[in-house]
Design an enzyme around this catalytic site. Structure first.
Site, PDB file in Angstrom:
ATOM      1  N   LYS A 325      -1.461   5.145  -2.038  1.00 52.57           N
ATOM      2  CA  LYS A 325      -2.609   5.077  -1.128  1.00 52.57           C
ATOM      3  C   LYS A 325      -2.387   5.882   0.150  1.00 52.57           C
ATOM      4  O   LYS A 325      -1.265   6.272   0.491  1.00 52.57           O
ATOM      5  CB  LYS A 325      -2.947   3.621  -0.813  1.00 52.57           C
ATOM      6  CG  LYS A 325      -3.588   2.916  -2.014  1.00 52.57           C
ATOM      7  CD  LYS A 325      -4.121   1.554  -1.691  1.00 52.57           C
ATOM      8  CE  LYS A 325      -4.864   0.970  -2.891  1.00 52.57           C
ATOM      9  NZ  LYS A 325      -5.349  -0.394  -2.649  1.00 52.57           N
ATOM     10  N   ARG A 359       0.696  -3.913  -8.637  1.00 51.82           N
ATOM     11  CA  ARG A 359      -0.244  -3.020  -9.335  1.00 51.82           C
ATOM     12  C   ARG A 359       0.171  -1.581  -9.036  1.00 51.82           C
ATOM     13  O   ARG A 359       0.152  -1.147  -7.885  1.00 51.82           O
ATOM     14  CB  ARG A 359      -1.671  -3.297  -8.862  1.00 51.82           C
ATOM     15  CG  ARG A 359      -2.752  -2.516  -9.601  1.00 51.82           C
ATOM     16  CD  ARG A 359      -4.140  -2.922  -9.109  1.00 51.82           C
ATOM     17  NE  ARG A 359      -5.183  -2.229  -9.836  1.00 51.82           N
ATOM     18  CZ  ARG A 359      -5.687  -1.050  -9.501  1.00 51.82           C
ATOM     19  NH1 ARG A 359      -5.222  -0.417  -8.419  1.00 51.82           N
ATOM     20  NH2 ARG A 359      -6.644  -0.501 -10.216  1.00 51.82           N
TER      21      ARG A 359
END
Length: 380
Positions: A325, A359
């Site tokens: 991210k 995740r």
């Protein structure tokens, strides 16, 4: 005689067993060795003075603003410093105290954490063309091969998504989303892969979730945290696990100057509300996700990771998803394709602070890194 200083992260239970301390002694010593730093917001000033005296009486302490003793202001923030044993004693003491301390006593009891050592890696597979990481996009037989590879590499959960939720993304119709995920869901069912791993659908579409859950999927990964009652009813009917994720705003605009007075407390209040809703619909299998990057600045994301252990108070598994991210890029300029190292650093830290489901796009590397991190927590 020689001595050396141990790390504060030393696996105490294993060390005590190595020293052949009795089980009773281990139980007592573990409570004394784990230090808790607890931030208390909007504490009535008289309550702060009482709490400080009670804390000092048992060997703990309470940091308060210098004018607290004069009660010049009605409310203050405070920092409680106490080990597990002291926290338990303090929660008992405050049960009979006025000025809101009875309610605080209940919260203190809930905040006596236990560290989670087990982990599961949730591999990511996207069936759309606008997901922010190209390496997660697959279709047809290539998707099937990628799922099988992730399972071989150690993923115990596979998260399938048909719509991007990256900042600035725009949603699609339920029918369009279904046309993307249905071929993959069918392939998974035809090859009996739900016997090899658990499958999650990253969606808040009742139509798509019904399709997946009726074909062996077991987890609803809902970025809106059951905003839609139909999703809650469906999850309950299928006895599915539900990931409740915190998001401020919508994906299309969530990163436009998100503001919080206190991000940890606001996410905490959100979880409390959505857990209550899930239970009201009969959902018992709940997973919590603080929503890294979903309506948060870099500083807010870091605060949530630093204080991730706080959310163990709810008694549910914590999921974290920071894979590749943009917060990594904000720390050190890095293109998406080269953010694996930063991802591993974030996820190992989250694991150390209570996350048990990770995740990730890169399954093999995460299984290796987390296995090493776990060994460092358990081997003396």
């Amino acid at each position: 005689m020689n001595c050396y200083k141990l790390s504060s992260h030393t696996p105490l239970e294993a060390l005590l067993k190595k020293l052949d301390v009795t089980p009773e002694g281990c139980a007592i010593l573990k409570q004394k060795a784990h230090l808790n730093l607890i931030y208390i917001k909007d504490l009535k000033t008289p309550a702060a003075n009482i709490l400080k005296q009670d804390a000092l009486s048992i060997g703990a302490d309470l940091a308060v603003p210098k004018e607290t003793i004069t009660c010049k202001v009605p409310m203050v923030d405070a920092l409680l410093i106490a080990n597990d044993k002291q926290l338990k004693e303090l929660s008992i003491k405050e049960r009979v105290q006025p000025f809101g301390l009875k309610a605080l006593a209940k919260e203190l009891e809930e905040l006596r954490f236990t560290c989670k050592h087990d982990f599961s890696v949730m591999g990511i597979l996207n069936t759309n063309e606008d997901s922010f990481f190209q390496g997660s996009r697959f279709s047809g037989k290539a998707a099937l091969r990628h799922i099988e590879r992730m399972i071989e590499e150690g993923a115990s959960i596979i998260d399938v998504g048909g719509v991007s939720s990256r900042p600035g993304s725009v949603g699609v119709s339920e029918e369009e989303e279904l046309s993307r995920i249905a071929p993959i869901v069918d392939l998974i069912a035809q090859h009996h892969l739900t016997c090899k791993a658990k499958f999650s659908l990253d969606s808040y579409s009742p139509l798509c979730l019904e399709y997946a859950l009726s074909r062996g999927f077991q987890i609803v990964n809902d970025i809106t945290a059951l905003a839609n009652d139909d999703v809650a009813r469906m999850a309950a009917t299928h006895q599915a696990s539900v990931v409740l994720m915190h998001m401020k705003g919508e994906p299309s605009s969530m990163q436009e100057s998100p503001k919080y007075e206190n991000v940890v407390l606001e996410v905490d209040a959100f979880f409390e509300e959505r857990i209550e809703k899930a239970k009201r619909f009969g959902i018992e299998k709940i997973i919590l996700d603080v929503g890294i990057g979903f309506g948060k600045t870099l500083e807010q994301n870091v605060q949530l990771l630093q204080h991730h252990e706080h959310f163990l108070r709810f008694g549910y598994p914590l999921l974290v998803g920071a894979s590749r991210k943009s917060m990594i890029d904000k720390i050190i300029a890095t293109p998406i394709e080269k953010r694996l190292a930063g991802t591993l650093a974030l996820h190992v830290k989250a694991y150390e602070h209570g996350a048990s489901i990770i995740r990730a796009h890169d399954v093999y590397e995460h299984v290796q890194a987390l296995s090493v991190a776990r060994a460092l927590q358990t081997i003396v």
